[in-house]
Scaffold this motif. Structure first.
Motif, PDB file in Angstrom:
ATOM      1  N   THR A 104     -10.214 -14.806  48.411  1.00 22.00           N
ATOM      2  CA  THR A 104      -9.631 -16.149  48.276  1.00 22.00           C
ATOM      3  C   THR A 104     -10.677 -17.063  47.633  1.00 22.00           C
ATOM      4  O   THR A 104     -11.796 -17.005  47.721  1.00 22.00           O
ATOM      5  CB  THR A 104      -9.233 -16.898  49.491  1.00 22.00           C
ATOM      6  OG1 THR A 104     -10.145 -16.961  50.250  1.00 22.00           O
ATOM      7  CG2 THR A 104      -7.968 -15.699  50.000  1.00 22.00           C
ATOM      8  N   PHE A 162     -17.146 -25.014  46.960  1.00 25.84           N
ATOM      9  CA  PHE A 162     -17.605 -24.780  45.833  1.00 25.84           C
ATOM     10  C   PHE A 162     -16.501 -24.426  44.655  1.00 25.84           C
ATOM     11  O   PHE A 162     -15.554 -23.931  45.106  1.00 25.84           O
ATOM     12  CB  PHE A 162     -18.380 -23.601  46.009  1.00 25.84           C
ATOM     13  CG  PHE A 162     -20.027 -23.918  46.651  1.00 25.84           C
ATOM     14  CD1 PHE A 162     -20.954 -24.415  45.794  1.00 25.84           C
ATOM     15  CD2 PHE A 162     -19.914 -23.988  47.945  1.00 25.84           C
ATOM     16  CE1 PHE A 162     -22.099 -24.750  46.523  1.00 25.84           C
ATOM     17  CE2 PHE A 162     -21.189 -24.383  48.760  1.00 25.84           C
ATOM     18  CZ  PHE A 162     -22.165 -24.631  47.917  1.00 25.84           C
ATOM     19  N   ASP A 204     -27.641 -23.767  49.877  1.00 27.26           N
ATOM     20  CA  ASP A 204     -27.005 -25.391  50.389  1.00 27.26           C
ATOM     21  C   ASP A 204     -26.609 -25.004  51.771  1.00 27.26           C
ATOM     22  O   ASP A 204     -25.916 -24.283  52.153  1.00 27.26           O
ATOM     23  CB  ASP A 204     -25.881 -25.251  49.483  1.00 27.26           C
ATOM     24  CG  ASP A 204     -25.175 -26.568  49.684  1.00 27.26           C
ATOM     25  OD1 ASP A 204     -24.937 -27.055  50.714  1.00 27.26           O
ATOM     26  OD2 ASP A 204     -24.806 -26.942  48.608  1.00 27.26           O
ATOM     27  N   ASP A 205     -27.111 -26.257  52.707  1.00 31.35           N
ATOM     28  CA  ASP A 205     -26.695 -25.949  53.828  1.00 31.35           C
ATOM     29  C   ASP A 205     -25.892 -27.153  54.314  1.00 31.35           C
ATOM     30  O   ASP A 205     -25.979 -27.602  55.326  1.00 31.35           O
ATOM     31  CB  ASP A 205     -28.072 -25.875  54.925  1.00 31.35           C
ATOM     32  CG  ASP A 205     -29.153 -27.097  54.672  1.00 31.35           C
ATOM     33  OD1 ASP A 205     -28.786 -28.051  53.768  1.00 31.35           O
ATOM     34  OD2 ASP A 205     -30.239 -27.049  55.158  1.00 31.35           O
ATOM     35  N   THR A 206     -25.266 -27.855  53.249  1.00 36.61           N
ATOM     36  CA  THR A 206     -24.427 -29.152  53.581  1.00 36.61           C
ATOM     37  C   THR A 206     -23.129 -28.876  53.074  1.00 36.61           C
ATOM     38  O   THR A 206     -22.070 -29.439  53.903  1.00 36.61           O
ATOM     39  CB  THR A 206     -25.142 -30.402  53.375  1.00 36.61           C
ATOM     40  OG1 THR A 206     -25.462 -30.106  51.655  1.00 36.61           O
ATOM     41  CG2 THR A 206     -26.239 -30.741  54.049  1.00 36.61           C
ATOM     42  N   THR A 207     -22.985 -28.078  52.155  1.00 34.93           N
ATOM     43  CA  THR A 207     -21.536 -27.976  51.545  1.00 34.93           C
ATOM     44  C   THR A 207     -20.953 -26.838  52.130  1.00 34.93           C
ATOM     45  O   THR A 207     -21.112 -25.581  51.964  1.00 34.93           O
ATOM     46  CB  THR A 207     -21.568 -27.927  49.963  1.00 34.93           C
ATOM     47  OG1 THR A 207     -22.453 -28.943  49.423  1.00 34.93           O
ATOM     48  CG2 THR A 207     -20.348 -28.043  49.292  1.00 34.93           C
ATOM     49  N   PRO A 208     -19.569 -26.778  52.565  1.00 37.56           N
ATOM     50  CA  PRO A 208     -18.822 -26.059  53.022  1.00 37.56           C
ATOM     51  C   PRO A 208     -18.533 -24.821  51.883  1.00 37.56           C
ATOM     52  O   PRO A 208     -18.503 -25.377  50.666  1.00 37.56           O
ATOM     53  CB  PRO A 208     -17.294 -26.366  53.691  1.00 37.56           C
ATOM     54  CG  PRO A 208     -17.876 -28.010  53.871  1.00 37.56           C
ATOM     55  CD  PRO A 208     -18.751 -28.387  52.853  1.00 37.56           C
ATOM     56  N   ILE A 209     -18.240 -23.835  52.187  1.00 32.51           N
ATOM     57  CA  ILE A 209     -18.045 -22.849  50.909  1.00 32.51           C
ATOM     58  C   ILE A 209     -16.867 -23.118  50.305  1.00 32.51           C
ATOM     59  O   ILE A 209     -16.759 -23.002  49.111  1.00 32.51           O
ATOM     60  CB  ILE A 209     -17.978 -21.489  51.352  1.00 32.51           C
ATOM     61  CG1 ILE A 209     -19.289 -20.780  52.130  1.00 32.51           C
ATOM     62  CG2 ILE A 209     -17.357 -20.251  50.718  1.00 32.51           C
ATOM     63  CD1 ILE A 209     -19.310 -19.524  52.831  1.00 32.51           C
ATOM     64  N   SER A 210     -15.712 -23.448  50.958  1.00 32.78           N
ATOM     65  CA  SER A 210     -14.441 -23.771  50.305  1.00 32.78           C
ATOM     66  C   SER A 210     -14.590 -24.907  49.221  1.00 32.78           C
ATOM     67  O   SER A 210     -13.920 -25.069  48.361  1.00 32.78           O
ATOM     68  CB  SER A 210     -13.348 -24.191  51.072  1.00 32.78           C
ATOM     69  OG  SER A 210     -13.567 -25.332  51.813  1.00 32.78           O
ATOM     70  N   GLU A 231     -11.654 -15.104  42.511  1.00 35.25           N
ATOM     71  CA  GLU A 231     -11.601 -16.226  42.919  1.00 35.25           C
ATOM     72  C   GLU A 231     -12.505 -16.682  43.977  1.00 35.25           C
ATOM     73  O   GLU A 231     -12.748 -18.015  44.303  1.00 35.25           O
ATOM     74  CB  GLU A 231     -10.076 -16.529  43.588  1.00 35.25           C
ATOM     75  CG  GLU A 231      -9.087 -16.553  42.728  1.00 35.25           C
ATOM     76  CD  GLU A 231      -7.804 -16.213  43.513  1.00 35.25           C
ATOM     77  OE1 GLU A 231      -7.669 -15.159  44.203  1.00 35.25           O
ATOM     78  OE2 GLU A 231      -6.884 -16.905  43.493  1.00 35.25           O
ATOM     79  N   THR A 232     -13.379 -15.955  44.576  1.00 34.75           N
ATOM     80  CA  THR A 232     -14.447 -16.319  45.513  1.00 34.75           C
ATOM     81  C   THR A 232     -15.313 -17.475  44.825  1.00 34.75           C
ATOM     82  O   THR A 232     -15.685 -17.407  43.636  1.00 34.75           O
ATOM     83  CB  THR A 232     -15.416 -15.261  45.511  1.00 34.75           C
ATOM     84  OG1 THR A 232     -14.622 -13.981  46.180  1.00 34.75           O
ATOM     85  CG2 THR A 232     -16.500 -15.339  46.467  1.00 34.75           C
ATOM     86  N   PRO A 233     -15.457 -18.392  45.676  1.00 31.01           N
ATOM     87  CA  PRO A 233     -16.379 -19.500  45.031  1.00 31.01           C
ATOM     88  C   PRO A 233     -17.842 -19.030  44.657  1.00 31.01           C
ATOM     89  O   PRO A 233     -18.353 -18.217  45.507  1.00 31.01           O
ATOM     90  CB  PRO A 233     -16.602 -20.452  46.519  1.00 31.01           C
ATOM     91  CG  PRO A 233     -15.275 -20.072  47.271  1.00 31.01           C
ATOM     92  CD  PRO A 233     -15.070 -18.522  46.993  1.00 31.01           C
ATOM     93  N   ASP A 276     -24.162 -21.999  46.258  1.00 27.83           N
ATOM     94  CA  ASP A 276     -25.650 -21.870  46.265  1.00 27.83           C
ATOM     95  C   ASP A 276     -25.963 -21.350  47.427  1.00 27.83           C
ATOM     96  O   ASP A 276     -25.776 -22.332  48.517  1.00 27.83           O
ATOM     97  CB  ASP A 276     -25.875 -23.425  45.644  1.00 27.83           C
ATOM     98  CG  ASP A 276     -27.539 -23.495  46.166  1.00 27.83           C
ATOM     99  OD1 ASP A 276     -28.262 -22.473  46.379  1.00 27.83           O
ATOM    100  OD2 ASP A 276     -28.033 -24.571  45.723  1.00 27.83           O
ATOM    101  N   PHE A 277     -26.653 -20.407  47.615  1.00 26.25           N
ATOM    102  CA  PHE A 277     -26.920 -19.718  49.013  1.00 26.25           C
ATOM    103  C   PHE A 277     -27.916 -20.631  49.673  1.00 26.25           C
ATOM    104  O   PHE A 277     -27.998 -20.283  50.937  1.00 26.25           O
ATOM    105  CB  PHE A 277     -27.389 -18.271  48.615  1.00 26.25           C
ATOM    106  CG  PHE A 277     -26.222 -17.349  48.545  1.00 26.25           C
ATOM    107  CD1 PHE A 277     -25.479 -16.754  49.723  1.00 26.25           C
ATOM    108  CD2 PHE A 277     -25.727 -16.995  47.203  1.00 26.25           C
ATOM    109  CE1 PHE A 277     -24.486 -15.775  49.583  1.00 26.25           C
ATOM    110  CE2 PHE A 277     -24.507 -16.187  46.788  1.00 26.25           C
ATOM    111  CZ  PHE A 277     -23.959 -15.773  48.187  1.00 26.25           C
ATOM    112  N   ALA A 298     -19.743 -11.053  43.828  1.00 30.66           N
ATOM    113  CA  ALA A 298     -19.352 -12.221  44.847  1.00 30.66           C
ATOM    114  C   ALA A 298     -20.634 -13.270  44.513  1.00 30.66           C
ATOM    115  O   ALA A 298     -20.212 -14.453  44.606  1.00 30.66           O
ATOM    116  CB  ALA A 298     -19.244 -12.059  46.205  1.00 30.66           C
ATOM    117  N   ALA A 301     -25.675 -21.516  53.849  1.00 26.78           N
ATOM    118  CA  ALA A 301     -27.066 -21.241  54.541  1.00 26.78           C
ATOM    119  C   ALA A 301     -26.430 -20.818  55.864  1.00 26.78           C
ATOM    120  O   ALA A 301     -26.994 -19.826  56.518  1.00 26.78           O
ATOM    121  CB  ALA A 301     -27.542 -22.550  54.691  1.00 26.78           C
ATOM    122  N   PRO A 325     -17.989 -22.255  56.762  1.00 20.10           N
ATOM    123  CA  PRO A 325     -19.553 -22.656  56.996  1.00 20.10           C
ATOM    124  C   PRO A 325     -20.006 -22.948  55.711  1.00 20.10           C
ATOM    125  O   PRO A 325     -19.387 -22.463  54.477  1.00 20.10           O
ATOM    126  CB  PRO A 325     -20.194 -21.164  57.426  1.00 20.10           C
ATOM    127  CG  PRO A 325     -18.965 -20.384  56.737  1.00 20.10           C
ATOM    128  CD  PRO A 325     -17.691 -20.666  56.851  1.00 20.10           C
TER     129      PRO A 325
END
Ligand code: SF4
Lengths: 726, 173
Positions: free
Chosen positions: B94, A287, A279-285, A271-273, A276-277, A222, B67, B64
Motif C-alpha cells: 500500500t 512520501f 529521514d527521521d522526521t517524515t512519516p513513511i506515508s 505503490e510502496t512509498p 529516504d532511509f 521497495a 529512520a 514511523p
C-alpha cells in the motif's frame, strides 16, 4: 566438451558440495510432491497453460504491453542481448544512478547485463546471497536455482574473511548470512535502481510473479525508485489466475519446498512509498510513490525456438531445476561441466542451442545419457531427453565426417555419415553384435587382445578399464528356433522380443524368460526382429533409429494381429516402444505396439493377477535380494511389478533409490566418461554395501546396469527373471 | 471454517510460526505481548477497511519515519488473506508502506481476520486475480520467515524477517 581430466577435477573440487545439495533438493522434491493429491493434474494444467501461452505469444505480448502502459510503465522488446543491455544502460543513465541492486535472474545472466552496466561505471550489486558469493568470488553459477551450490560453507567463510577482513572471522552459516544481510542491506537502501527478473508475467494486468526466499527482490523493488525487469518473452501467461499451478509446483519441483517464502505478485510501478532511509522526521506515508517501471522483454533467439518443432518445448521451461537435481551426472559434476554459457542441467541443451547456438550446446550435450529420470520430474512435462537427442543429431550433422574407410565396415547406415566414429560404433551396435556372435568365441578373445583394446581405446575411445560384453555363439533366436512350445493349452500367446543384448550377450536371461512364461501357461515364440534403435538414438542418430522403428513394427505387426502380446526384457528397448517410438512412427503404428507390449516382469505380474499359478515359479523360504531398477523402467512406473513378483515368490526386496547406476547404455564405456560413470555408480555401490544388504544377491533389470553393478560390486548380478525359474 | 482454521494453524506450526487467536476487544493487548520493542506498524485499517481496527492503543509506533523503521525490531501489519494448506499470508502493498514495515524488520507480526482464511491456494489466487484485475495492485504471498540455504545450511532471516507471528482475529466479538 569437458575432457576426462576436467571432469575428474570438477568431481574432486566441487562434486561433494554439488552432490549433497542436489540430492537434498531431489529427495525434498519426492517428499513434497507426494503430499500433493492432484500432482499429475497440476502438472497437466501447468503444461497446458504454457502450451497455450507460447501458441498465442504475439497476441499476449501485445496485451501485456497495453496493460503495462496503462499501469504507467514502459515496455521495451529487445531483439538480442546487446539491444537489451543498451536499453537498460540508457534507463540507468537517465536516472543518473550510481548503483543498481539486482535480484537473481537467469535472463540477466544470459544478457550479461552486469558487465554492460559496470562498463558504464555503474556499481551493480547482486543481492541474492548465492549470487553475491559468486560476484565476490568472480565465479559463474553452477545451478539455475542455487547458483553457488558448488561452494561449501567453509569455502564461503574463507572467501569472505579474506575479502572483507571482518573483526571476528566468520564461520557459521548464521554468521555468514548476517554479515551478508547487513552488508547488502546498506547497499540496497543506497541504490537508485532495482533490477529484477520475473518468473511469470500475466498479460491481462501486467502483474509479474517473483518466486524467492530471501526477500532481496522485495527489498530491491521497495527501496528504489526505478524498477527494471528483464524477462524472456516466454515468461508471459494470460492471467493472474493462471499462476496457481506454477505457484504450487515450482518450489516443490526445485528445492523441494512446498512453497518458497515469498511469491511476490507485483503490478509495477508498485505503490510502496519511495522513502529516504535517512529521514527521521517524515512519516513513511507522507512520501510519494513516484516510481518508474521498465519491462525489458528479451527475444534473443526465442522467436526462432518457437518456430522450431523440436526446440519449442524448451520455452515451457519454468527454470525450476528439477531436471538438474534428478540427473545422476549433474549430481556428480554440477553446472560447471553440465551447462553452457548461462543454463545448466538437462534442459540447458535446448536453451543454449536456441540462444547461443549448437556449438555451445555441443560442449556438454553428451552428459545427458537419455536416462529419462528428469521426465516425470519436470512440472511442465518437457521431454528433455528428446531435446537432447535432437540437438545431438544436429551436432553430428554439423561436424566433419570421420574417416570413411574406418567406419564403413562398422556402420553401414548411410544416412548417418555425420556422426563421429565413436557414436557410430555404439549407434550401430547391432552390426557389432551380429558379427560378435557369428564369430564367438574368437571375437571375444580378439576383443580382449592388447591390439584390439588399443585400437578401441584410440579410435573408439572405449575405456580400457571396462570389461567388454562377451558374445554368445548361439543367439537366443537360434536356440529357440529348434524348440517346440511346451504349452499345450495356452492362456496367452506372446512374442518374446529378442533385444540385442538378450539375443547376443545375455542369452541366459532370455532362456529364463521363455521358461518362466511357459511355466505360467504362455505360448512363446522368439522370431528374429531387428534391434529397437535405442543404440543409434542414444548417439543422436535419429534417422537410423527411425529406420529401426519402422522395421521393428513391420516385423512385429503380424504377430500382434495374430493375437500375440509383445514381451520385452531390456527396459531401454521397452521404453523405445512406449515412449520414443511416438516421436519416430506414425500414431497408429506407435499405438498398436505400445498397447500390446509389456515389460517381462510387468507381464508376469499381470499373469499372476489373472489367475496364473505362482507355484509354477521358483519360491524361496527366506530369501533376501537387493534390486536395482532401470532408469527408464522407473520413469514408466514399472519397478513395483518386479518388486511385487519377487515378494510373491518369497523374497524380501531391498531396492536402491539412486537415480541411475551411471552406466547408461554406452556412456560408461567411453573413456572421457568412465570416471564420471564410476562416481555416479559409487552412490549405488554405497547403498548395496550397507549392513544387511551387503550379503544379498543383486538383481537388476537393465543390461548396462548389470555390467556396472558387476564392476562396482563383483557380485555377479542377474536379471530378476532368472530367480524365477524352477 | 473451523477445519480451515485448524489446518492454517497446523501449517503455521510446521513452519515454526506461533499463532495466537484473539477477539477484537483484546487485540491490542495481544499485539503488545507479541511485539519486541522497538515496534512499528501500519494501521490495520489500511488492510481491513475498518476504522475500529487500528493500533492506536498499542505500544506500536504507527506510521514511523524511515529512520525509526530501520531501528525497529518488530513490524506489525494486517494480512489480506490466510491460506490454510500452506500457512501463507497474503500481504498487501500500500501507499502507507505496509511492504516496508513487514520486510525491513526482524520480527513480523501479521493480523489476519478469521473470515479471510481460505483453505486452498487456488481460492487465494482466484481472489487475487479478481482483486488485481480491478485495482492493478500488488500482493505478496508470504510463507514462513525469510530464509536462505546459500551459506551452506538453512538459515532463517536472510534479507527479511527471521521471525513471524500470526494473530487470528476471531469474528463477532
Ligand atoms: S525443463 Fe522442466 S524440470 Fe528442467 S528446469 Fe525447466 S521446468 Fe524444471
Amino acid at each position: 566438451m569437458a575432457t576426462a581430466d576436467e571432469l575428474r577435477e570438477l568431481i574432486r573440487t566441487e562434486g561433494a558440495a554439488v552432490a549433497t545439495n542436489t540430492q537434498a533438493f531431489n529427495d525434498g522434491r519426492y517428499a513434497s510432491v507426494a503430499d500433493l493429491e492432484d500432482y499429475e493434474e497440476l502438472k497437466r494444467e501447468a503444461r497446458a497453460i504454457k502450451e497455450d501461452a507460447i501458441e498465442r505469444l504475439p497476441e499476449l505480448l501485445e496485451q501485456l504491453t497495453t496493460a503495462v502502459e496503462e499501469n504507467g510503465g514502459t515496455v521495451y522488446l529487445a531483439d538480442d542481448a546487446a539491444d537489451a543491455n543498451d536499453y537498460v544502460r540508457s534507463v540507468v543513465a537517465d536516472r543518473n544512478a550510481n548503483r543498481v541492486v539486482k535480484s537473481k535472474s537467469m535472463t540477466s545472466e544470459e544478457l550479461e547485463v552486469n558487465a554492460a552496466l559496470e562498463g558504464a561505471g555503474v556499481d551493480v550489486v547482486e543481492t541474492d546471497l548465492g549470487e553475491w558469493v559468486l560476484q565476490v568470488a568472480d565465479e559463474a553459477p553452477s545451478h539455475i536455482v542455487a547458483p553457488a551450490i558448488h561452494k561449501s560453507r567453509d569455502a564461503i567463510a574463507a572467501l569472505f574473511n579474506e575479502r572483507f577482513d571482518p573483526d571476528e572471522p566468520l564461520e557459521t552459516a548464521e554468521e555468514l548470512t548476517r554479515f551478508a544481510r547487513e552488508t547488502l542491506g546498506e547497499r540496497i537502501v543506497d541504490a537508485e535502481v532495482g533490477l529484477t527478473g520475473a518468473n511469470f508475467i500475466a498479460a491481462e494486468t501486467g502483474t509479474m510473479a517473483l518466486v524467492t526466499s530471501e526477500g532481496n527482490a522485495r527489498k530491491s523493488v521497495a527501496a528504489t525508485d526505478t524498477q527494471i525487469t528483464v524477462a524472456g518473452v516466454e515468461k508471459v501467461v494470460p492471467t493472474v489466475a493462471d499462476l496457481q499451478s506454477f505457484v504450487e509446483l515450482i518450489g516443490r519441483s526445485g528445492t523441494g519446498q512446498d512453497i518458497t517464502s515469498y511469491v511476490s505478485l507485483l503490478t509495477p510501478p508498485v505503490e510502496t512509498p519511495v522513502v529516504d532511509f535517512e529521514d527521521d522526521t517524515t512519516p513513511i506515508s507522507e512520501f510519494e510513490s513516484d516510481r518508474e517501471f521498465h519491462l525489458v522483454l528479451v527475444d534473443n533467439g526465442r522467436t526462432e525456438m518457437r518456430e522450431d518443432d523440436h526446440l519449442r518445448e524448451t520455452l515451457y521451461c519454468i527454470r525450476c531445476s528439477a531436471c538438474s537435481n534428478s540427473c545422476a551426472n549433474f549430481q556428480s559434476v554440477g553446472g560447471h561441466a553440465f551447462g553452457g554459457e548461462t543454463y545448466s542441467g538437462g534442459i540447458a541443451t535446448g536453451w543454449e542451442a536456441g540462444i547461443e547456438g549448437l556449438d555451445v550446446a555441443a560442449e556438454f550435450n553428451d552428459l545427458c545419457t537419455g536416462c529419462t529420470r528428469c521426465v516425470n520430474a519436470c512440472p511442465v512435462g518437457i521431454d528433455i531427453p528428446w531435446i537432447n537427442t535432437v540437438v545431438r543429431d544436429r551436432i553430428n550433422r554439423e561436424k566433419d565426417a570421420p574417416a570413411d574407410w574406418l567406419v564403413d565396415g562398422l556402420s553401414p547406415d548411410e544416412e548417418d555419415e555425420g556422426a563421429p566414429l565413436q557414436k557410430r560404433f555404439f549407434g550401430n551396435f547391432e552390426t557389432v553384435a551380429k558379427l560378435g556372435s557369428a564369430t564367438a568365441p574368437v571375437s571375444n578373445w580378439l576383443a580382449d587382445t592388447t591390439v584390439s583394446r588399443q585400437f578401441m581405446a584410440r579410435f573408439l575411445e572405449i575405456d580400457p578399464r571396462r570389461d567388454l560384453p562377451a558374445f554368445e555363439r548361439e543367439t537366443l533366436v537360434d536356440w529357440f528356433a529348434d524348440r517346440e512350445s511346451t504349452v499345450a493349452d495356452p492362456e496367452r500367446r506372446a512374442v518374446l522380443y529378442p533385444d540385442l543384448y538378450t539375443n547376443h550377450v545375455q542369452v541366459d536371461r532370455g532362456k529364463a524368460a521363455v521358461r518362466v512364461l511357459e511355466a505360467l501357461g504362455v505360448d512363446v515364440v522368439v522370431p528374429p526382429v531387428p534391434s529397437s534403435g535405442r543404440a543409434p538414438l542414444s548417439q543422436g542418430m535419429v534417422a537410423t533409429a527411425t529406420d529401426h522403428a519402422g522395421r521393428v513394427t513391420e516385423a512385429l505387426a503380424p504377430h500382434i494381429e495374430d493375437g500375440r502380446d509383445i514381451v520385452v526384457i531390456e527396459p531401454s528397448d521397452y521404453a523405445m516402444f512406449q515412449r520414443e517410438y511416438e516421436k519416430l512412427l506414425d500414431g497408429a503404428a506407435f499405438a498398436e505396439l505400445a498397447e500390446n507390449s509389456y515389460e517381462i516382469l510387468e507381464y508376469v505380474y499381470g499373469l499372476l493377477e489373472n489367475g496364473a499359478d505362482a507355484s509354477a515359479l521358483a519360491a524361496t523360504e527366506d530369501g533376501a535380494v537387493a534390486y536395482h531398477s532401470h532408469c527408464q523402467q522407473r520413469t514408466l512406473g514399472l519397478e513395483p511389478y518386479t518388486v511385487a513378483v519377487l515378494e510373491e515368490c518369497g523374497y524380501d526386496v531391498a531396492t536402491s533409490d539412486v537415480e541411475c547406476c551411471g552406466m547408461a547404455g554406452s556412456f560408461g564405456y567411453k573413456s572421457e566418461y568412465y570416471e564420471l560413470s564410476m562416481d555416479v555408480g559409487d552412490r549405488l555401490r554405497e547403498q548395496f554395501q550397507t549392513d544387511g544388504v551387503r550379503e544379498q544377491p543383486v538383481v537388476a533389470s537393465g543390461t548396462s546396469c548389470l555390467e556396472q553393478i558387476d564392476a562396482l560390486l563383483e557380485r555377479q548380478p542377474r536379471h530378476p527373471v532368472e530367480l524365477l525359474i524352477t | 471454517m473451523a477445519a480451515t482454521i485448524s489446518t492454517f494453524a497446523s501449517s503455521l506450526d510446521d513452519l515454526g510460526i506461533p499463532v495466537t487467536r484473539t477477539d477484537a476487544s483484546s487485540l491490542d493487548e495481544r499485539i503488545d505481548e507479541l511485539v519486541a520493542q522497538p515496534a512499528v506498524g501500519v494501521s490495520l485499517s489500511d488492510t481491513f477497511d475498518d476504522p475500529s481496527l487500528s493500533l492506536a492503543q498499542t505500544t506500536v509506533e504507527i506510521d514511523p519515519t524511515p529512520a525509526s523503521l530501520r531501528e525497529a525490531t518488530t513490524g506489525v501489519t494486517g494480512a489480506r488473506l490466510g491460506i490454510g494448506e500452506y500457512g501463507s499470508l497474503v500481504l498487501r502493498m500500500t501507499d502507507r508502506g505496509s511492504e516496508l514495515v513487514s520486510l525491513f524488520v526482524d520480527r513480523h507480526v501479521a493480523v489476519v481476520r478469521e473470515s479471510d482464511i481460505v483453505s486452498e491456494m487456488k481460492t487465494a489466487v482466484d481472489a487475487l486475480d479478481d482483486e488485481i484485475g480491478r485495482t492493478r495492485g500488488s500482493a505478496i504471498i508470504a510463507t514462513g520467515p525469510s530464509a536462505t540455504a546459500d551459506m551452506g545450511a538453512l538459515v532463517r532471516g536472510a534479507h527479511g524477517p527471521r521471525d513471524v507471528r500470526v494473530l487470528v482475529l476471531e469474528e463477532g466479538a
